[in-house]
Design a protein around this motif. Structure first.
Motif, PDB file in Angstrom:
ATOM      1  N   PRO A  60       0.818  -1.228   0.000  1.00  0.00           N
ATOM      2  CA  PRO A  60       0.000   0.000   0.000  1.00  0.00           C
ATOM      3  C   PRO A  60       0.849   1.274   0.000  1.00  0.00           C
ATOM      4  O   PRO A  60       0.457   2.279  -0.605  1.00  0.00           O
ATOM      5  CB  PRO A  60      -0.812  -0.127   1.294  1.00  0.00           C
ATOM      6  CG  PRO A  60      -0.840  -1.592   1.595  1.00  0.00           C
ATOM      7  CD  PRO A  60       0.485  -2.099   1.139  1.00  0.00           C
ATOM      8  N   ALA A  61       1.998   1.223   0.671  1.00  0.00           N
ATOM      9  CA  ALA A  61       2.875   2.399   0.675  1.00  0.00           C
ATOM     10  C   ALA A  61       3.369   2.721  -0.729  1.00  0.00           C
ATOM     11  O   ALA A  61       3.434   3.894  -1.126  1.00  0.00           O
ATOM     12  CB  ALA A  61       4.055   2.161   1.617  1.00  0.00           C
ATOM     13  N   LEU A  62       3.697   1.690  -1.506  1.00  0.00           N
ATOM     14  CA  LEU A  62       4.130   1.923  -2.883  1.00  0.00           C
ATOM     15  C   LEU A  62       3.000   2.505  -3.721  1.00  0.00           C
ATOM     16  O   LEU A  62       3.235   3.352  -4.590  1.00  0.00           O
ATOM     17  CB  LEU A  62       4.625   0.617  -3.508  1.00  0.00           C
ATOM     18  CG  LEU A  62       5.944   0.037  -2.977  1.00  0.00           C
ATOM     19  CD1 LEU A  62       6.332  -1.209  -3.767  1.00  0.00           C
ATOM     20  CD2 LEU A  62       7.069   1.072  -3.030  1.00  0.00           C
ATOM     21  N   VAL A  63       1.773   2.045  -3.476  1.00  0.00           N
ATOM     22  CA  VAL A  63       0.632   2.592  -4.209  1.00  0.00           C
ATOM     23  C   VAL A  63       0.448   4.069  -3.888  1.00  0.00           C
ATOM     24  O   VAL A  63       0.258   4.911  -4.779  1.00  0.00           O
ATOM     25  CB  VAL A  63      -0.648   1.792  -3.877  1.00  0.00           C
ATOM     26  CG1 VAL A  63      -1.875   2.489  -4.487  1.00  0.00           C
ATOM     27  CG2 VAL A  63      -0.551   0.371  -4.423  1.00  0.00           C
ATOM     28  N   VAL A  64       0.496   4.411  -2.616  1.00  0.00           N
ATOM     29  CA  VAL A  64       0.335   5.808  -2.187  1.00  0.00           C
ATOM     30  C   VAL A  64       1.396   6.698  -2.822  1.00  0.00           C
ATOM     31  O   VAL A  64       1.131   7.842  -3.213  1.00  0.00           O
ATOM     32  CB  VAL A  64       0.392   5.907  -0.654  1.00  0.00           C
ATOM     33  CG1 VAL A  64       0.475   7.359  -0.200  1.00  0.00           C
ATOM     34  CG2 VAL A  64      -0.832   5.231  -0.038  1.00  0.00           C
ATOM     35  N   LEU A  65       2.622   6.154  -2.967  1.00  0.00           N
ATOM     36  CA  LEU A  65       3.728   6.928  -3.526  1.00  0.00           C
ATOM     37  C   LEU A  65       3.746   6.907  -5.058  1.00  0.00           C
ATOM     38  O   LEU A  65       4.646   7.474  -5.677  1.00  0.00           O
ATOM     39  CB  LEU A  65       5.060   6.398  -2.990  1.00  0.00           C
ATOM     40  CG  LEU A  65       5.282   6.580  -1.482  1.00  0.00           C
ATOM     41  CD1 LEU A  65       6.537   5.848  -1.031  1.00  0.00           C
ATOM     42  CD2 LEU A  65       5.373   8.061  -1.130  1.00  0.00           C
ATOM     43  N   GLY A  66       2.767   6.235  -5.652  1.00  0.00           N
ATOM     44  CA  GLY A  66       2.689   6.197  -7.112  1.00  0.00           C
ATOM     45  C   GLY A  66       3.676   5.251  -7.762  1.00  0.00           C
ATOM     46  O   GLY A  66       3.934   5.359  -8.962  1.00  0.00           O
ATOM     47  N   ALA A  67       4.215   4.301  -6.984  1.00  0.00           N
ATOM     48  CA  ALA A  67       5.210   3.373  -7.511  1.00  0.00           C
ATOM     49  C   ALA A  67       4.640   1.996  -7.826  1.00  0.00           C
ATOM     50  O   ALA A  67       5.384   1.089  -8.197  1.00  0.00           O
ATOM     51  CB  ALA A  67       6.356   3.225  -6.500  1.00  0.00           C
ATOM     52  N   LEU A  68       3.317   1.842  -7.668  1.00  0.00           N
ATOM     53  CA  LEU A  68       2.695   0.542  -7.910  1.00  0.00           C
ATOM     54  C   LEU A  68       1.245   0.764  -8.305  1.00  0.00           C
ATOM     55  O   LEU A  68       0.548   1.594  -7.713  1.00  0.00           O
ATOM     56  CB  LEU A  68       2.774  -0.328  -6.649  1.00  0.00           C
ATOM     57  CG  LEU A  68       2.186  -1.739  -6.732  1.00  0.00           C
ATOM     58  CD1 LEU A  68       3.001  -2.603  -7.692  1.00  0.00           C
ATOM     59  CD2 LEU A  68       2.132  -2.389  -5.353  1.00  0.00           C
ATOM     60  N   ASP A  69       0.792   0.015  -9.320  1.00  0.00           N
ATOM     61  CA  ASP A  69      -0.596   0.086  -9.750  1.00  0.00           C
ATOM     62  C   ASP A  69      -1.495  -0.599  -8.718  1.00  0.00           C
ATOM     63  O   ASP A  69      -1.159  -1.676  -8.202  1.00  0.00           O
ATOM     64  CB  ASP A  69      -0.746  -0.593 -11.109  1.00  0.00           C
ATOM     65  CG  ASP A  69      -2.160  -0.549 -11.624  1.00  0.00           C
ATOM     66  OD1 ASP A  69      -2.587   0.512 -12.091  1.00  0.00           O
ATOM     67  OD2 ASP A  69      -2.851  -1.593 -11.534  1.00  0.00           O
ATOM     68  N   SER A  70      -2.644  -0.007  -8.423  1.00  0.00           N
ATOM     69  CA  SER A  70      -3.517  -0.558  -7.382  1.00  0.00           C
ATOM     70  C   SER A  70      -4.069  -1.933  -7.752  1.00  0.00           C
ATOM     71  O   SER A  70      -4.270  -2.785  -6.876  1.00  0.00           O
ATOM     72  CB  SER A  70      -4.675   0.405  -7.093  1.00  0.00           C
ATOM     73  OG  SER A  70      -5.460   0.621  -8.250  1.00  0.00           O
ATOM     74  N   SER A  71      -4.307  -2.198  -9.044  1.00  0.00           N
ATOM     75  CA  SER A  71      -4.801  -3.515  -9.453  1.00  0.00           C
ATOM     76  C   SER A  71      -3.775  -4.599  -9.138  1.00  0.00           C
ATOM     77  O   SER A  71      -4.125  -5.673  -8.635  1.00  0.00           O
ATOM     78  CB  SER A  71      -5.136  -3.521 -10.943  1.00  0.00           C
ATOM     79  OG  SER A  71      -6.222  -2.680 -11.225  1.00  0.00           O
ATOM     80  N   LEU A  72      -2.515  -4.327  -9.440  1.00  0.00           N
ATOM     81  CA  LEU A  72      -1.468  -5.291  -9.116  1.00  0.00           C
ATOM     82  C   LEU A  72      -1.366  -5.480  -7.609  1.00  0.00           C
ATOM     83  O   LEU A  72      -1.166  -6.602  -7.122  1.00  0.00           O
ATOM     84  CB  LEU A  72      -0.127  -4.828  -9.686  1.00  0.00           C
ATOM     85  CG  LEU A  72       1.080  -5.723  -9.399  1.00  0.00           C
ATOM     86  CD1 LEU A  72       0.851  -7.139  -9.928  1.00  0.00           C
ATOM     87  CD2 LEU A  72       2.354  -5.136  -9.997  1.00  0.00           C
ATOM     88  N   MET A  73      -1.528  -4.378  -6.847  1.00  0.00           N
ATOM     89  CA  MET A  73      -1.479  -4.497  -5.392  1.00  0.00           C
ATOM     90  C   MET A  73      -2.540  -5.464  -4.886  1.00  0.00           C
ATOM     91  O   MET A  73      -2.265  -6.343  -4.062  1.00  0.00           O
ATOM     92  CB  MET A  73      -1.677  -3.134  -4.739  1.00  0.00           C
ATOM     93  CG  MET A  73      -1.642  -3.193  -3.211  1.00  0.00           C
ATOM     94  SD  MET A  73      -2.350  -1.733  -2.392  1.00  0.00           S
ATOM     95  CE  MET A  73      -4.109  -1.990  -2.716  1.00  0.00           C
ATOM     96  N   TRP A  74      -3.782  -5.320  -5.368  1.00  0.00           N
ATOM     97  CA  TRP A  74      -4.845  -6.191  -4.898  1.00  0.00           C
ATOM     98  C   TRP A  74      -4.602  -7.644  -5.310  1.00  0.00           C
ATOM     99  O   TRP A  74      -4.926  -8.571  -4.560  1.00  0.00           O
ATOM    100  CB  TRP A  74      -6.194  -5.703  -5.413  1.00  0.00           C
ATOM    101  CG  TRP A  74      -6.673  -4.468  -4.719  1.00  0.00           C
ATOM    102  CD1 TRP A  74      -6.862  -3.228  -5.254  1.00  0.00           C
ATOM    103  CD2 TRP A  74      -6.994  -4.341  -3.327  1.00  0.00           C
ATOM    104  NE1 TRP A  74      -7.278  -2.335  -4.301  1.00  0.00           N
ATOM    105  CE2 TRP A  74      -7.376  -2.987  -3.105  1.00  0.00           C
ATOM    106  CE3 TRP A  74      -6.991  -5.233  -2.252  1.00  0.00           C
ATOM    107  CZ2 TRP A  74      -7.757  -2.525  -1.854  1.00  0.00           C
ATOM    108  CZ3 TRP A  74      -7.374  -4.755  -0.998  1.00  0.00           C
ATOM    109  CH2 TRP A  74      -7.752  -3.433  -0.806  1.00  0.00           C
TER     110      TRP A  74
END
Length: 335
Positions: A60-74
């Motif tokens: 989630p921290a990477l998502v917040v920082l714009g370093a990871l797509d939220s779909s991949l995170m889930w």
């Protein structure tokens, strides 16, 4: 800030492994050697939980920082977390093989939903659209990868160095392919494993357990599929990077199936296990895995991603020597 997240992940993994080890020692949660073990002294188990928690906390921290797509995170959170939970429950009790397998396909289906299934494959210059067949193929591939990773976690450090080598190799392939922004989840996973590997490097002071090994298998599989959506050549590059584990586990499984053995039962007939006994310890084999990954498989993968070598030909070139090594070390033979 991204580098801060990576450093925090490394420290969290190291500290959590330290805590799990002391908890396991206090509660006598030990892996006691038996006739099918590759170790000789009782050793705490379950340290892979540290990898799981550290990696999932960083997503989630990477998502917040714009370093990871939220779909991949889930996909990573749900698929990886579910497989880790199944492994944890199996480590502390027993889940019948058929229910474990059903749970594995459930985790794979979740990940594929968020990834969008199996991407088109470039094969000898042709683009293959697999449609629904791609979902089936990708699900089987993810389930096999998470199980083979479990099978290959049998000597000190080997599962950890494999994951770190593949992640760093994958990051290099992203860079060469012009997709540098996608390296962050790979580095997050590598550092999550590195914190654990400090305690698992030969001679191991704690083992990973099914919760960690199955988790690493499906996470690497998800990242490989995501890479394939980004650039078709990366799909072949990832298959090449994973070659040491894929070839040993598949070669061994096929031999045991042909003899009519129960493939899900514990054994010591993988090539790496025969090699560790022949070479007198775990460390030479663990280090040899790093050498094969960095000095053989990675250069071949680089040739594929940079367009110097066709993907399927690169896979063949990379795997043939590994097959010969598996045969040399009698993978799948009777102990």
């Amino acid at each position: 800030m991204i580098l801060g997240v990576l450093l925090a992940t490394l420290l969290l993994s190291w500290g959590l492994t330290f805590g799990v080890r002391h908890y396991a020692l206090a509660r006598s949660l030990l892996d006691v050697p038996n006739a099918r073990s590759s170790h000789s002294i009782p050793t705490p188990r379950g340290g892979g939980v540290a990898i799981v928690l550290a990696f999932l906390a960083g997503l989630p921290a990477l998502v917040v920082l714009g370093a990871l797509d939220s779909s991949l995170m889930w996909g990573l959170l749900g698929g990886g977390g579910w497989i880790a939970l199944l492994g944890f429950l199996d480590d502390h009790g027993h889940i019948a093989a058929r229910w474990r397998l059903l749970g594995h396909f459930g985790g794979a289906a979740w990940a594929l939903f968020w990834l969008g299934g199996m991407p088109p494959i470039e094969l000898l210059g042709e683009r293959l659209e697999l449609s629904w067949g791609g979902y089936v193929l990708a699900a089987v591939g993810l389930v096999w990868l998470l199980n083979l990773y479990n099978f290959m976690d049998g000597i000190d450090g080997i599962a950890g160095v494999e994951a770190i080598s593949v992640c760093l190799g994958g990051a290099l392939l992203y860079w060469l392919g012009g997709h540098v922004s996608l390296v962050w989840p790979l580095l997050l996973l590598a550092l999550s494993v590195l914190g654990f590997l400090y305690w698992n490097y030969p001679p191991a002071r704690i083992f990973m357990g099914d919760a960690g090994s199955g988790f690493l298998g499906i996470i690497l599989g998800i990242l490989a599929l995501q890479a394939a959506w980004t650039m078709p050549e990366l799909f072949w590059g990832w298959l090449i990077l994973l070659g040491v584990f894929v070839v040993d586990a598949t070669y061994t499984l096929l031999h045991r199936m042909l003899r009519g053995e129960r493939v899900y039962e514990a054994h010591r007939s993988h090539a790496y296990q025969f090699a560790s006994r022949r070479l007198g310890g775990h460390l030479p084999v663990t280090l040899a895995t790093v050498v094969l990954n960095l000095l053989w498989l990675l250069p071949v993968a680089v040739l594929v991603v940079t367009g110097w070598l066709e993907g399927i030909l690169g896979l063949f070139l990379a795997y043939v020597p590994l097959l010969l090594l598996a045969r040399w070390f009698r993978a799948g033979a009777l102990e």
